[in-house]
Design an enzyme around this catalytic site. Structure first.
Site, PDB file in Angstrom:
ATOM      1  N   ALA A  29      -8.229   1.030   7.173  1.00  0.00           N
ATOM      2  CA  ALA A  29      -7.165   0.702   8.114  1.00  0.00           C
ATOM      3  C   ALA A  29      -7.478   1.304   9.486  1.00  0.00           C
ATOM      4  O   ALA A  29      -7.588   0.587  10.486  1.00  0.00           O
ATOM      5  CB  ALA A  29      -5.818   1.195   7.603  1.00  0.00           C
ATOM      6  N   ASP A  36       0.844  -1.194   0.000  1.00  0.00           N
ATOM      7  CA  ASP A  36       0.000   0.000   0.000  1.00  0.00           C
ATOM      8  C   ASP A  36       0.886   1.253   0.000  1.00  0.00           C
ATOM      9  O   ASP A  36       1.831   1.342   0.776  1.00  0.00           O
ATOM     10  CB  ASP A  36      -0.889  -0.018   1.256  1.00  0.00           C
ATOM     11  CG  ASP A  36      -2.065   0.933   1.147  1.00  0.00           C
ATOM     12  OD1 ASP A  36      -2.526   1.192   0.014  1.00  0.00           O
ATOM     13  OD2 ASP A  36      -2.538   1.407   2.200  1.00  0.00           O
ATOM     14  N   HIS A  37       0.575   2.178  -0.873  1.00  0.00           N
ATOM     15  CA  HIS A  37       1.306   3.454  -0.947  1.00  0.00           C
ATOM     16  C   HIS A  37       2.819   3.291  -1.088  1.00  0.00           C
ATOM     17  O   HIS A  37       3.594   3.942  -0.379  1.00  0.00           O
ATOM     18  CB  HIS A  37       1.004   4.319   0.289  1.00  0.00           C
ATOM     19  CG  HIS A  37      -0.399   4.826   0.313  1.00  0.00           C
ATOM     20  ND1 HIS A  37      -0.845   5.853  -0.495  1.00  0.00           N
ATOM     21  CD2 HIS A  37      -1.468   4.417   1.028  1.00  0.00           C
ATOM     22  CE1 HIS A  37      -2.137   6.060  -0.270  1.00  0.00           C
ATOM     23  NE2 HIS A  37      -2.547   5.195   0.642  1.00  0.00           N
ATOM     24  N   HIS A  80      -9.601   5.148  -1.171  1.00  0.00           N
ATOM     25  CA  HIS A  80      -8.771   5.201   0.045  1.00  0.00           C
ATOM     26  C   HIS A  80      -9.440   6.141   1.038  1.00  0.00           C
ATOM     27  O   HIS A  80     -10.279   6.950   0.683  1.00  0.00           O
ATOM     28  CB  HIS A  80      -7.373   5.761  -0.271  1.00  0.00           C
ATOM     29  CG  HIS A  80      -6.481   4.790  -0.965  1.00  0.00           C
ATOM     30  ND1 HIS A  80      -5.330   4.316  -0.394  1.00  0.00           N
ATOM     31  CD2 HIS A  80      -6.574   4.199  -2.186  1.00  0.00           C
ATOM     32  CE1 HIS A  80      -4.741   3.490  -1.237  1.00  0.00           C
ATOM     33  NE2 HIS A  80      -5.474   3.390  -2.329  1.00  0.00           N
ATOM     34  N   GLY A  81      -9.018   6.034   2.297  1.00  0.00           N
ATOM     35  CA  GLY A  81      -9.510   6.982   3.294  1.00  0.00           C
ATOM     36  C   GLY A  81     -10.965   6.741   3.641  1.00  0.00           C
ATOM     37  O   GLY A  81     -11.719   7.673   3.911  1.00  0.00           O
ATOM     38  N   SER A 118     -12.213   5.304   6.307  1.00  0.00           N
ATOM     39  CA  SER A 118     -12.555   5.429   7.722  1.00  0.00           C
ATOM     40  C   SER A 118     -13.156   6.793   8.035  1.00  0.00           C
ATOM     41  O   SER A 118     -12.676   7.812   7.548  1.00  0.00           O
ATOM     42  CB  SER A 118     -11.298   5.221   8.576  1.00  0.00           C
ATOM     43  OG  SER A 118     -10.799   3.910   8.398  1.00  0.00           O
ATOM     44  N   ASN A 172     -10.371   0.731   0.837  1.00  0.00           N
ATOM     45  CA  ASN A 172      -9.275   0.628   1.812  1.00  0.00           C
ATOM     46  C   ASN A 172      -9.728   1.076   3.188  1.00  0.00           C
ATOM     47  O   ASN A 172     -10.204   2.196   3.364  1.00  0.00           O
ATOM     48  CB  ASN A 172      -8.103   1.507   1.385  1.00  0.00           C
ATOM     49  CG  ASN A 172      -7.245   0.884   0.305  1.00  0.00           C
ATOM     50  OD1 ASN A 172      -7.742   0.087  -0.487  1.00  0.00           O
ATOM     51  ND2 ASN A 172      -5.987   1.242   0.275  1.00  0.00           N
ATOM     52  N   HIS A 192      -7.392  10.351   4.395  1.00  0.00           N
ATOM     53  CA  HIS A 192      -6.760   9.272   5.154  1.00  0.00           C
ATOM     54  C   HIS A 192      -6.878   9.517   6.658  1.00  0.00           C
ATOM     55  O   HIS A 192      -6.838  10.651   7.116  1.00  0.00           O
ATOM     56  CB  HIS A 192      -5.281   9.159   4.796  1.00  0.00           C
ATOM     57  CG  HIS A 192      -5.029   8.469   3.490  1.00  0.00           C
ATOM     58  ND1 HIS A 192      -4.648   9.122   2.354  1.00  0.00           N
ATOM     59  CD2 HIS A 192      -5.118   7.154   3.158  1.00  0.00           C
ATOM     60  CE1 HIS A 192      -4.498   8.245   1.379  1.00  0.00           C
ATOM     61  NE2 HIS A 192      -4.784   7.041   1.833  1.00  0.00           N
ATOM     62  N   GLY A 193      -6.977   8.408   7.415  1.00  0.00           N
ATOM     63  CA  GLY A 193      -6.960   8.505   8.871  1.00  0.00           C
ATOM     64  C   GLY A 193      -8.279   9.007   9.439  1.00  0.00           C
ATOM     65  O   GLY A 193      -9.317   8.964   8.781  1.00  0.00           O
TER      66      GLY A 193
HETATM   67 CO    CO Z   1      -4.424   5.057   1.287  1.00  0.00          CO
END
Ligand code: CO
Ligand code: CO
Length: 281
Positions: free
Chosen positions: A232, A79-80, A208-209, A211, A230, A180-181
């Site tokens: 996390a 990833d990344h 992505h991102g 969450s 994605n 992200h995050g």
């Molecule tokens: Co990402």
């Protein structure tokens, strides 16, 4: 079963669901995510990022070995990846797919770097994801590859089409309003932009991102053409929250990894529900 996401994403795109891509960093959360996928009979993609594990080449071998033994299709992706060297070391470690993220660079430089990785990866059957537009960071302290907060740039559909044709990537990460995050402020996904991207871009789209974006928003995005979601932060949050909800005083401390694993597995199973991928494996 260890398999490139090229195959699972193609089927997801055709049938209109999404494959959950779950962030892992060690054997414990790796096993929790595999248990979730097997419990829900869902294909799954495991995200491994430089910086989350002290030795990504060694960890890649652990992840791919456990993936091979799983009862559902599992892909392991870098990833990344920030540069060519990262991608190649992941390929050597047995990853089925790599993401090369040069999305902070201008279009031409991004495409040039991605093309190099595609040439190496495709030579050995490894899939490649790249990002156009830019998914920034939701809050300080979660910076990816050194970028700062609040720097998201939406993906431009016409550019996305030429980028995919030019680079021959297998999946495209798009920027449509996530970060992200941990999310700061109110998330507002650009569904009209997503619809246009799904119509015009010929490879599976990645978000992505996820969450903090809200289950409704994410489930809708998955129905509208996001094929890889994605997640996390929400998994880590789930692990920590579950740990904190239990008594870990005294010998309770021995429960550390079990409790973390249970919380992560629950959050991973929730991600499967959002993606609509339960029963697809
Ligand atoms: Co990402
Ligand atoms: Co519990």
């Amino acid at each position: 079963m260890l398999i490139s996401m090229k195959h699972t994403l193609k089927e997801a795109r055709e049938k209109g669901y999404c494959v959950p891509a779950l962030g892992i960093g060690n054997e414990h959360n790796l096993r929790a995510c595999l248990s979730a996928a097997e419990e829900k009979r869902s294909p799954v993609i495991l995200l491994v990022m430089y910086g989350n594990n002290p030795d990504i080449e060694y960890f890649g071998r652990i992840a791919t070995d456990l993936a091979r033994r799983a009862a559902v299709p599992v892909s392991v992706i870098l990833d990344h990846g920030a540069k060519y060297e990262h991608a190649v070391s992941a390929i050597r470690a047995g990853f089925t797919d790599v993401m090369i993220d040069c999305s902070s660079l201008p279009y031409e430089e991004n495409a040039a770097q991605v093309k190099e990785v595609v040439k190496a990866a495709h030579a050995v059957g490894v899939g490649v994801e790249a990002e156009l537009g830019h998914v920034g960071s939701g809050s300080a302290g979660t910076e990816m590859n050194g970028e700062g907060a609040g720097d998201s740039v939406f993906t431009v559909p016409a550019e996305a089409v030429s980028f995919v044709e030019e680079t021959q990537i297998d999946a495209l990460a798009v920027s449509i309003g996530t970060a992200h995050g941990a999310y700061r402020g109110t998330p507002k996904l650009q569904f009209d932009l997503l619809r246009e991207l799904r119509e015009k871009v010929q490879v599976p789209l990645v978000l992505h991102g996820g969450s903090g974006t809200g289950d409704e928003n994410l489930a809708k995005a998955c129905r509208m053409g996001i094929c890889k979601l994605n997640i996390a932060y929400d998994l880590y949050r789930g692990g920590i929250d579950h740990l904190l909800a239990h008594d870990v005083s005294g010998n309770g401390a021995y429960g550390l990894y079990r409790l973390l694993g249970q919380g992560i597995q629950e959050a991973a199973e929730h991600a499967v529900e959002i993606c609509g991928s339960a029963g697809r494996a």
